[in-house]
Design an enzyme around this catalytic site. Structure first.
Site, PDB file in Angstrom:
ATOM      1  N   ARG A 282     -44.770 -50.785 -17.152  1.00  0.00           N
ATOM      2  CA  ARG A 282     -43.350 -50.829 -17.395  1.00  0.00           C
ATOM      3  C   ARG A 282     -43.169 -49.675 -18.629  1.00  0.00           C
ATOM      4  O   ARG A 282     -43.099 -49.750 -19.547  1.00  0.00           O
ATOM      5  CB  ARG A 282     -42.938 -52.291 -18.240  1.00  0.00           C
ATOM      6  CG  ARG A 282     -43.149 -53.283 -17.308  1.00  0.00           C
ATOM      7  CD  ARG A 282     -43.017 -54.708 -17.933  1.00  0.00           C
ATOM      8  NE  ARG A 282     -41.607 -54.917 -18.332  1.00  0.00           N
ATOM      9  CZ  ARG A 282     -41.103 -56.180 -18.985  1.00  0.00           C
ATOM     10  NH1 ARG A 282     -42.027 -57.041 -19.401  1.00  0.00           N
ATOM     11  NH2 ARG A 282     -39.890 -56.343 -19.171  1.00  0.00           N
TER      12      ARG A 282
ATOM     13  N   ASP B 119     -37.120 -62.039 -12.317  1.00  0.00           N
ATOM     14  CA  ASP B 119     -37.476 -63.442 -13.351  1.00  0.00           C
ATOM     15  C   ASP B 119     -37.743 -64.763 -12.753  1.00  0.00           C
ATOM     16  O   ASP B 119     -37.734 -65.864 -13.093  1.00  0.00           O
ATOM     17  CB  ASP B 119     -36.531 -63.270 -14.581  1.00  0.00           C
ATOM     18  CG  ASP B 119     -36.708 -62.121 -15.412  1.00  0.00           C
ATOM     19  OD1 ASP B 119     -37.863 -61.321 -15.116  1.00  0.00           O
ATOM     20  OD2 ASP B 119     -36.132 -61.837 -16.273  1.00  0.00           O
TER      21      ASP B 119
ATOM     22  N   ASN C 220     -32.911 -62.883 -22.985  1.00  0.00           N
ATOM     23  CA  ASN C 220     -32.724 -61.910 -22.865  1.00  0.00           C
ATOM     24  C   ASN C 220     -31.536 -61.155 -23.143  1.00  0.00           C
ATOM     25  O   ASN C 220     -31.416 -59.988 -23.260  1.00  0.00           O
ATOM     26  CB  ASN C 220     -33.108 -61.448 -21.423  1.00  0.00           C
ATOM     27  CG  ASN C 220     -34.573 -61.780 -21.130  1.00  0.00           C
ATOM     28  OD1 ASN C 220     -35.458 -61.538 -22.079  1.00  0.00           O
ATOM     29  ND2 ASN C 220     -34.912 -61.820 -19.775  1.00  0.00           N
TER      30      ASN C 220
HETATM   31  N1  EPU Z   1     -37.937 -48.886 -15.808  1.00  0.00           N
HETATM   32  C1  EPU Z   1     -38.554 -47.337 -15.895  1.00  0.00           C
HETATM   33  N2  EPU Z   1     -38.278 -46.701 -17.262  1.00  0.00           N
HETATM   34  C2  EPU Z   1     -37.770 -47.351 -18.158  1.00  0.00           C
HETATM   35  C3  EPU Z   1     -37.251 -48.769 -18.243  1.00  0.00           C
HETATM   36  C4  EPU Z   1     -37.530 -49.354 -16.934  1.00  0.00           C
HETATM   37  O1  EPU Z   1     -38.932 -47.016 -14.945  1.00  0.00           O
HETATM   38  O2  EPU Z   1     -37.768 -46.711 -19.271  1.00  0.00           O
HETATM   39  C5  EPU Z   1     -38.186 -49.627 -14.708  1.00  0.00           C
HETATM   40  C6  EPU Z   1     -38.970 -50.838 -14.899  1.00  0.00           C
HETATM   41  O3  EPU Z   1     -40.512 -50.525 -14.718  1.00  0.00           O
HETATM   42  C7  EPU Z   1     -38.679 -51.687 -13.855  1.00  0.00           C
HETATM   43  C8  EPU Z   1     -37.129 -51.368 -13.736  1.00  0.00           C
HETATM   44  O4  EPU Z   1     -36.892 -50.086 -14.346  1.00  0.00           O
HETATM   45  O5  EPU Z   1     -39.052 -51.387 -12.772  1.00  0.00           O
HETATM   46  C9  EPU Z   1     -36.119 -52.298 -14.432  1.00  0.00           C
HETATM   47  O6  EPU Z   1     -36.622 -52.527 -15.705  1.00  0.00           O
HETATM   48  P1  EPU Z   1     -35.742 -52.873 -16.939  1.00  0.00           P
HETATM   49  O7  EPU Z   1     -35.762 -51.963 -17.920  1.00  0.00           O
HETATM   50  O8  EPU Z   1     -34.126 -53.393 -16.503  1.00  0.00           O
HETATM   51  O9  EPU Z   1     -36.398 -54.173 -17.704  1.00  0.00           O
HETATM   52  P2  EPU Z   1     -36.293 -54.602 -19.110  1.00  0.00           P
HETATM   53  O10 EPU Z   1     -35.052 -54.227 -19.904  1.00  0.00           O
HETATM   54  O11 EPU Z   1     -37.666 -54.187 -19.757  1.00  0.00           O
HETATM   55  C10 EPU Z   1     -35.493 -56.982 -18.881  1.00  0.00           C
HETATM   56  C11 EPU Z   1     -36.006 -58.337 -19.070  1.00  0.00           C
HETATM   57  C12 EPU Z   1     -37.228 -58.631 -18.064  1.00  0.00           C
HETATM   58  C13 EPU Z   1     -36.775 -58.422 -16.763  1.00  0.00           C
HETATM   59  C14 EPU Z   1     -36.243 -57.265 -16.396  1.00  0.00           C
HETATM   60  C15 EPU Z   1     -36.051 -57.101 -15.081  1.00  0.00           C
HETATM   61  C16 EPU Z   1     -35.559 -58.723 -21.198  1.00  0.00           C
HETATM   62  C17 EPU Z   1     -35.972 -58.605 -22.678  1.00  0.00           C
HETATM   63  N3  EPU Z   1     -36.207 -58.393 -20.508  1.00  0.00           N
HETATM   64  O12 EPU Z   1     -36.646 -56.274 -18.955  1.00  0.00           O
HETATM   65  O13 EPU Z   1     -37.435 -60.130 -18.232  1.00  0.00           O
HETATM   66  O14 EPU Z   1     -37.944 -59.005 -15.766  1.00  0.00           O
HETATM   67  O15 EPU Z   1     -35.064 -56.965 -17.373  1.00  0.00           O
HETATM   68  O16 EPU Z   1     -34.801 -57.748 -14.748  1.00  0.00           O
HETATM   69  O17 EPU Z   1     -34.246 -58.326 -21.176  1.00  0.00           O
HETATM   70  C18 EPU Z   1     -38.753 -62.180 -18.646  1.00  0.00           C
HETATM   71  O18 EPU Z   1     -37.782 -62.814 -19.252  1.00  0.00           O
HETATM   72  O19 EPU Z   1     -39.736 -62.786 -18.154  1.00  0.00           O
HETATM   73  C19 EPU Z   1     -38.747 -60.709 -18.551  1.00  0.00           C
HETATM   74  C20 EPU Z   1     -39.979 -60.016 -18.195  1.00  0.00           C
END
Ligand code: EPU
Length: 422
Positions: A122, A308, A23
């Site tokens: 998401r 995670d 990540n």
């Molecule tokens: N969210 C929104 N709007 C957005 C983006 C996010 O409402 O535009 C919400 C999401 O629905 C969630 C929260 O904000 O409730 C946090 O999401 P975030 O954007 O931080 O997640 P991400 O960047 O899409 C990363 C990891 C995930 C991990 C999440 C939360 C990466 C590539 N992925 O995702 O990792 O679960 O942060 O910590 O960095 C995994 O490795 O298994 C995995 C899913």
């Protein structure tokens, strides 16, 4: 399709090394687009998701070549396209990380909307908000985010979403702001160490970014960035998964490269469950004995308990001496592992966003199916502890995030075989 055949009930012991962080690495690969030339990343894990991001970059005209087992060179000299197509983006949501860099470099970007996810909605509204705040005009057309910004201008932007700050949107905003005019201040920035690692990489490219790891990140835009060489941090979610493998088998497992700072709350919860946890030197060692004590866990953005690791902890707590309560503060529906753990004899009752786990004395091997990466990891962990044979199907989900999981587990004394699904 491959599956894992696990003969459970063996106490794991030994030492494994953490892989590079998936990540942290994914947005870094996108950040390479910000500069023309060859950026080299080290400590890159060999995973399906990394190959997918490499394909996204190739679809834009870049090359991405392995120069060593964990060294990836990305040449962006010939990047001339600014469209990240549906065919590659649909394979991995994190592809949206190219939005900010493409917009910064070409002042235009078209990125396919990522679509659904196995553990609930998401949204990407915060990514879109991030680039709009810097002055981009964004339309949603034909399933694509179509963004244009003749000029990007820095400003104060708040990155909080309904579940707290977004890691991905914070990364996109930082990358776009790095080449914008003026100063961007990101309020309520994601504080995850993976985000701070991206800040360090951007600095190595010549960006003026401060505050990585804190909730306020300041980016003073510059005109050009240069390619860099950068060593990616270790994968703490992977490291913790192997520590749980030690705990759930009543074993003695050390993970080199596990970081007690990142994992402090995880270590504290494991210790509260009665697992002996020693942090020191270059890693963390656990010694487990079953049953573990029941726990209460609530997932939250860093420095809270990582979502995670929630499925893997659910597996461990299925063998606790009582009732555990797990509240999922990020993804209320991230409990696809619960009914599959039930097939192994666990008692997990889910009322989103909460799971109540009534510990059992034993798990028994069965056929189960991985529905996503961490749910798959949880099923492997439960299979290691279960009596008899567990077949974990659809392990391509696990290969997205764990490099050679079966080899690492076998080096600790587990019996895990990769086989073809019949
Ligand atoms: N969210 C929104 N709007 C957005 C983006 C996010 O409402 O535009 C919400 C999401 O629905 C969630 C929260 O904000 O409730 C946090 O999401 P975030 O954007 O931080 O997640 P991400 O960047 O899409 C990363 C990891 C995930 C991990 C999440 C939360 C990466 C590539 N992925 O995702 O990792 O679960 O942060 O910590 O960095 C995994 O490795 O298994 C995995 C899913």
């Amino acid at each position: 399709m491959d599956k894992f055949v696990i003969r459970g009930g063996r106490r794991l012991s030994g030492v494994v090394a953490a892989q590079g962080s998936k990540n942290a690495c994914l947005p870094m690969m996108a950040a390479a687009l910000l500069a023309e030339g060859v950026t080299t990343l080290r400590n890159v894990p060999r995973l399906a998701d990394i190959e997918t991001m490499a394909d996204v970059l190739r679809s834009l005209g870049a090359t991405a070549e392995w120069e060593g087992p964990h060294e990836l060179a990305i040449d962006t000299t010939s990047v001339e396209r600014y469209v990240a197509p549906y065919d590659v983006v649909r394979r991995m949501r994190a592809s949206i990380a190219v939005l900010g860099p493409l917009l910064a470099r070409f002042r235009r970007a078209e990125v396919s909307l990522p679509g659904g996810c196995a553990f609930g909605p998401r949204p990407v509204d915060l990514h879109i908000k991030a680039v709009k705040e810097l002055g981009a005009k964004v339309d949603l057309r034909g399933g694509y985010i179509v963004a244009q910004a003749p000029a990007l201008k820095g400003k104060r932007v708040n990155m909080t979403g309904p579940a707290g700050p977004s890691r991905g949107a914070t990364a996109n905003l930082m990358m776009a702001a790095a080449l914008a005019e003026g100063v961007t201040v990101i309020e309520n920035a994601a504080r995850e160490p993976e985000v701070a690692d991206l800040v360090n990489m951007l600095r190595a490219m010549g960006a003026q970014v401060d505050g990585g790891g804190s909730s306020e990140i300041t980016v003073a835009g510059v005109e050009h960035l240069k390619p860099c060489e950068y060593e990616v941090m270790n994968d703490q979610i992977e490291a913790a998964t192997y520590l749980i493998a030690g705990a759930i088998t009543g074993g003695d497992v050390a993970v080199e490269g596990a970081d007690a700072g990142y994992l402090s709350l995880f270590d504290e919860r494991l210790a509260a469950a009665g697992v002996t946890v020693e942090a020191g030197g270059d890693g963390i060692r656990v010694r487990g004995s079953l049953p573990v004590a029941p726990l209460e866990i609530r997932t939250a953005p860093f420095p809270g308990f990582p979502t995670d690791l929630q499925p893997q902890m659910t597996a461990l707590l299925s063998l606790a001496s009582g009732r555990s309560v797990i509240v999922e503060g990020i993804y209320p529906d991230r409990f696809n592992h619960a009914p599959e753990l039930g097939r192994l004899g666990a008692h997990v009752e889910v009322t989103p966003p909460t799971a109540v786990v009534n510990g059992v004395h034993r798990l028994y091997g069965a056929y189960v199916m991985a529905s996503d990466l961490r749910a798959g990891a949880a099923l492997v962990l439960a299979g290691l502890a279960a009596e008899g044979e567990t077949n974990v199907r659809r392990i391509y989900h696990i290969d997205r995030g764990y490099e050679r999981m079966e080899d690492k587990l076998m080096s600790l004394g587990a019996s895990v075989e990769r086989a073809q699904e019949e």
